[in-house]
Design a protein around this motif. Structure first.
Motif, mmCIF file in Angstrom:
data_model
loop_
_atom_site.group_PDB
_atom_site.id
_atom_site.type_symbol
_atom_site.label_atom_id
_atom_site.label_comp_id
_atom_site.label_asym_id
_atom_site.label_seq_id
_atom_site.Cartn_x
_atom_site.Cartn_y
_atom_site.Cartn_z
ATOM 1 N N ILE A 1 51.774 46.397 36.450
ATOM 2 C CA ILE A 1 52.266 47.674 35.901
ATOM 3 C C ILE A 1 51.397 48.109 34.730
ATOM 4 O O ILE A 1 50.993 49.283 34.621
ATOM 5 N N HIS A 2 51.078 47.171 33.847
ATOM 6 C CA HIS A 2 50.250 47.508 32.685
ATOM 7 C C HIS A 2 48.844 47.909 33.118
ATOM 8 O O HIS A 2 48.248 48.830 32.534
ATOM 9 N N MET A 3 48.289 47.253 34.122
ATOM 10 C CA MET A 3 46.947 47.601 34.577
ATOM 11 C C MET A 3 46.918 48.996 35.207
ATOM 12 O O MET A 3 45.982 49.769 34.984
ATOM 13 N N GLN A 4 47.958 49.302 35.997
ATOM 14 C CA GLN A 4 48.020 50.642 36.595
ATOM 15 C C GLN A 4 48.149 51.711 35.517
ATOM 16 O O GLN A 4 47.516 52.768 35.609
ATOM 17 N N ASP A 5 48.948 51.435 34.491
ATOM 18 C CA ASP A 5 49.092 52.395 33.401
ATOM 19 C C ASP A 5 47.771 52.575 32.660
ATOM 20 O O ASP A 5 47.434 53.685 32.229
ATOM 21 N N ALA A 6 47.014 51.480 32.509
ATOM 22 C CA ALA A 6 45.717 51.564 31.823
ATOM 23 C C ALA A 6 44.732 52.420 32.614
ATOM 24 O O ALA A 6 44.023 53.252 32.042
ATOM 25 N N TYR B 1 45.510 54.751 34.767
ATOM 26 C CA TYR B 1 45.994 56.134 34.697
ATOM 27 C C TYR B 1 45.600 56.781 33.366
ATOM 28 O O TYR B 1 45.201 57.953 33.321
ATOM 29 N N SER B 2 45.688 56.017 32.277
ATOM 30 C CA SER B 2 45.311 56.553 30.962
ATOM 31 C C SER B 2 43.829 56.890 30.917
ATOM 32 O O SER B 2 43.433 57.912 30.336
ATOM 33 N N LEU B 3 42.996 56.050 31.524
ATOM 34 C CA LEU B 3 41.562 56.338 31.552
ATOM 35 C C LEU B 3 41.270 57.627 32.311
ATOM 36 O O LEU B 3 40.392 58.406 31.923
ATOM 37 N N PHE C 1 38.020 59.938 32.942
ATOM 38 C CA PHE C 1 37.378 59.074 33.928
ATOM 39 C C PHE C 1 37.620 59.639 35.328
ATOM 40 O O PHE C 1 38.735 60.056 35.655
ATOM 41 N N THR C 2 36.579 59.657 36.141
ATOM 42 C CA THR C 2 36.704 60.166 37.499
ATOM 43 C C THR C 2 37.345 59.110 38.402
ATOM 44 O O THR C 2 37.554 57.957 38.000
ATOM 45 N N GLU C 3 37.632 59.521 39.643
ATOM 46 C CA GLU C 3 38.207 58.591 40.622
ATOM 47 C C GLU C 3 37.252 57.423 40.882
ATOM 48 O O GLU C 3 37.681 56.280 41.037
ATOM 49 N N ALA D 1 37.380 55.019 37.823
ATOM 50 C CA ALA D 1 38.615 54.237 37.884
ATOM 51 C C ALA D 1 38.557 53.215 39.008
ATOM 52 O O ALA D 1 39.123 52.113 38.893
ATOM 53 N N ASP D 2 37.854 53.558 40.094
ATOM 54 C CA ASP D 2 37.750 52.639 41.224
ATOM 55 C C ASP D 2 36.987 51.367 40.849
ATOM 56 O O ASP D 2 37.297 50.284 41.344
ATOM 57 N N GLU D 3 35.997 51.488 39.969
ATOM 58 C CA GLU D 3 35.258 50.304 39.531
ATOM 59 C C GLU D 3 36.190 49.334 38.806
ATOM 60 O O GLU D 3 36.103 48.117 38.973
ATOM 61 N N ILE D 4 37.079 49.881 37.979
ATOM 62 C CA ILE D 4 38.018 49.038 37.239
ATOM 63 C C ILE D 4 39.043 48.434 38.189
ATOM 64 O O ILE D 4 39.422 47.259 38.057
ATOM 65 N N LYS D 5 39.492 49.227 39.166
ATOM 66 C CA LYS D 5 40.428 48.683 40.157
ATOM 67 C C LYS D 5 39.830 47.487 40.880
ATOM 68 O O LYS D 5 40.509 46.492 41.131
#
Length: 551
Positions: free
Chosen positions: A266-271, A273-275, A280-282, A285-289
């Motif tokens: 949950i915290h990672m998804q929120d992070a 989303y905040s970026l 931050f582009t999709e 964000a995909d690199e972090i995912k």
């Protein structure tokens, strides 16, 4: 010296405090205080403890509240929370979705034998099955103008949807300038399998939004904790939706999850989303995912500590490198050709990463490094800039006898290297032009230059090794900054397997390891001679220039 040592000590102290604080925060995320007295009034017990018969139902709808109709795409009549599964279903796309519209998935867990709308104790979540992105520009042969063969470009499951790609609609090499609907081909969700008893006074805020509670006599009971894993939605799994896409496959994946892992996710998804809210582009964000999804949790913890040390060594290397070049007055023993090459190569690498739309995690440090290398060239060549009438005038400094001797060795080394380097770079560029596909001539030029940098760039580090060999000394090198960079080079080897980046950039990380090992060998081979000029242009055995003190 004391001030420098104190500043470094302060930075290291702040770093240690940061790591300890992060460990404490992570412990607070994964650990939840249970209810001390399970039968007490303050406790919230799990509905799954009674082992009810449950059913899983998944619907698609044009709206998240299912208004305007819904379609059942999958159901599990005897749903077992502890049994994981993965199934592929074909989903029919409504006309609105095919016309650049949106489609939602409604996931219900309810009592068996009832529909979700008849069960007051059902839990459900909504997941978006479509997202919007600008399609990747089409790559063509710059000589023949033909598209790259689809068999080499795309996965087999995407080929039948390729004809309606909006990126190809504008002609060869032209890209759509506005986002188009893309199909998320994976739907991943979890249910907490732990029969955890919550304490109402210590209920975590991150879990509270997923908690549905009802009164059962004097006890409070919470329904199954359902969670949709948005981190599993990767850019590589997206498929372009067009008017001919009447049906697309959807991979449904389910597994139980522990409460600690749920809170962490949950915290990672929120992070993430905040970026995205910060720009931050999709793709970024995909690199972090990918770091979280494609990496083992224990390896992820190791990655955090490695990244923290990488940040520390980056700062210390930056500090010592700037200090070294700021105080440097002589280029004795330093290869000016190597400085010029590093400046050129870092700029080319930055333009290449920008052209490839690489993650900001890689792009921003590359841009900062390019600016620093330009400043080093100004110091190395003793360039002074004067402005007259809005026009810059450049004045180059003169070299002394020792610097001329170093320059002779440097030029001799470059002469031998040019016999090998230039034919290889030109041959590689011609081969790429004939056999490979690019978005534009600029893309071919940048790719050809960066391939030369990556493949043969280490050759330009050899002049410095040659100068060291001729002078039989390494005292003129910034060894503090070198060692910090060496540590970071080995750390980069770890990140090369974690963060998505071009293959040539990944291989360059391992190439630098060899060069640093050679530098270390030369440091052992040539002990520091105090009669030689050091990195600040002075000798330890040189008498002081000021007047001697008389008693």
């Amino acid at each position: 010296m004391f001030l420098k040592t104190s500043f470094t000590t302060l930075i290291v102290g702040v770093f240690v405090v940061y790591v300890l604080h992060t460990c404490w925060v992570m412990y607070g995320i994964v650990y939840t205080k249970p209810c001390d007295i399970p039968a007490g009034d303050n406790c919230i017990t799990p509905f799954l403890a009674g082992k009810p018969k449950l059913q899983l139902s998944i619907y698609t709808a044009l709206r998240p509240n299912a208004e305007g109709g819904h379609t059942l795409i999958h159901k599990e009549e005897n749903f077992d929370v502890d049994s994981k599964f993965e199934k592929i279903v074909n989903v029919s796309l409504p006309k609105k979705t095919r016309n650049n519209g949106t489609l939602y998935a409604l996931i219900f867990i309810h009592q068996a034998g009832l529909t979700p709308w008849q069960d007051p104790r059902q839990v459900h979540l909504v997941a978006q099955l479509t997202t919007y992105m600008i399609p990747k520009p089409l790559e063509i042969s710059l000589i023949s103008g033909e598209d790259q063969p689809q068999e080499q470009k795309e996965q087999p499951r995407q080929k039948k949807h390729r004809q309606g790609n909006p990126a190809a609609a504008g002609g060869p090499g032209e890209a759509a300038d506005h986002p188009f609907a893309h199909w998320r081909s994976r739907l991943t969700f979890n249910v907490v399998g732990d029969h955890f008893v919550f304490d109402r006074e210590y209920l975590p805020g991150d879990v509270h939004r997923y908690l549905r509670v009802f009164q059962n006599g004097k006890k409070m009971v919470y329904l199954p904790l359902l969670f949709v894993d948005e981190l599993s939605n990767r850019v590589k799994d997206l498929v372009v939706i067009n008017s001919t896409s009447t049906e697309l496959p959807l991979t449904i994946t389910y597994d139980s999850i522990s409460l600690g892992r749920l809170r962490f996710w949950i915290h990672m998804q929120d992070a993430v989303y905040s970026l995205q809210q910060f720009g931050f582009t999709e793709k970024d964000a995909d690199e972090i995912k990918g770091i979280f999804v494609d990496t083992n949790l224990y390896f992820l913890a190791l990655t955090f500590f490695v990244a923290a040390f990488h940040l520390l060594f980056d700062f210390l290397a930056f500090k010592n490198d700037i200090s070294f070049w700021k105080q440097k007055k002589s280029m004795v023993g330093m290869s000016s050709k190597a400085v010029l090459w590093r400046c050129f190569s870092t700029i080319v690498i930055f333009l290449y990463l920008f052209d490839e739309q690489t993650s900001l995690l890689v792009l921003i440090p590359a841009g900062i490094g390019s600016i620093i290398e330009v400043w080093k060239v100004k110091k190395a060549l003793k360039i002074q800039v004067f402005w007259k009438g809005g026009k810059p005038t450049f004045l180059f400094g003169k070299m002394d006898e020792s610097e001329r001797r170093t320059e002779e060795y440097d030029t001799l080394a470059m002469k031998y290297l040019s016999y090998l380097l230039y034919p290889l770079c030109i041959g590689g560029a011609v081969y790429a032009l004939v056999f490979l596909r690019y978005k534009s001539w600029y893309s071919w030029l940048i790719n050809s230059l960066v391939n030369g940098v990556y493949a043969f760039g280490f050759l330009f580090m050899l002049p410095q090794l040659f100068v060291n060999f001729k002078l039989k000394s390494v005292a003129h090198l910034p060894w503090k900054a070198f060692m910090y960079k060496a540590f970071n080079t080995f750390i980069d080897d770890v990140f090369a397997f974690i963060i998505t980046m071009p293959t040539s950039h990944r291989l360059a990380c391992f190439r630098d390891d060899v060069v640093f090992l050679i530098y270390l060998y030369q440091r052992w081979l040539y002990p520091v001679d105090k009669t030689r000029v050091n990195e600040y242009g002075v000798s330890y055995d040189e008498p002081p220039k000021g007047k001697t003190h008389k008693d």
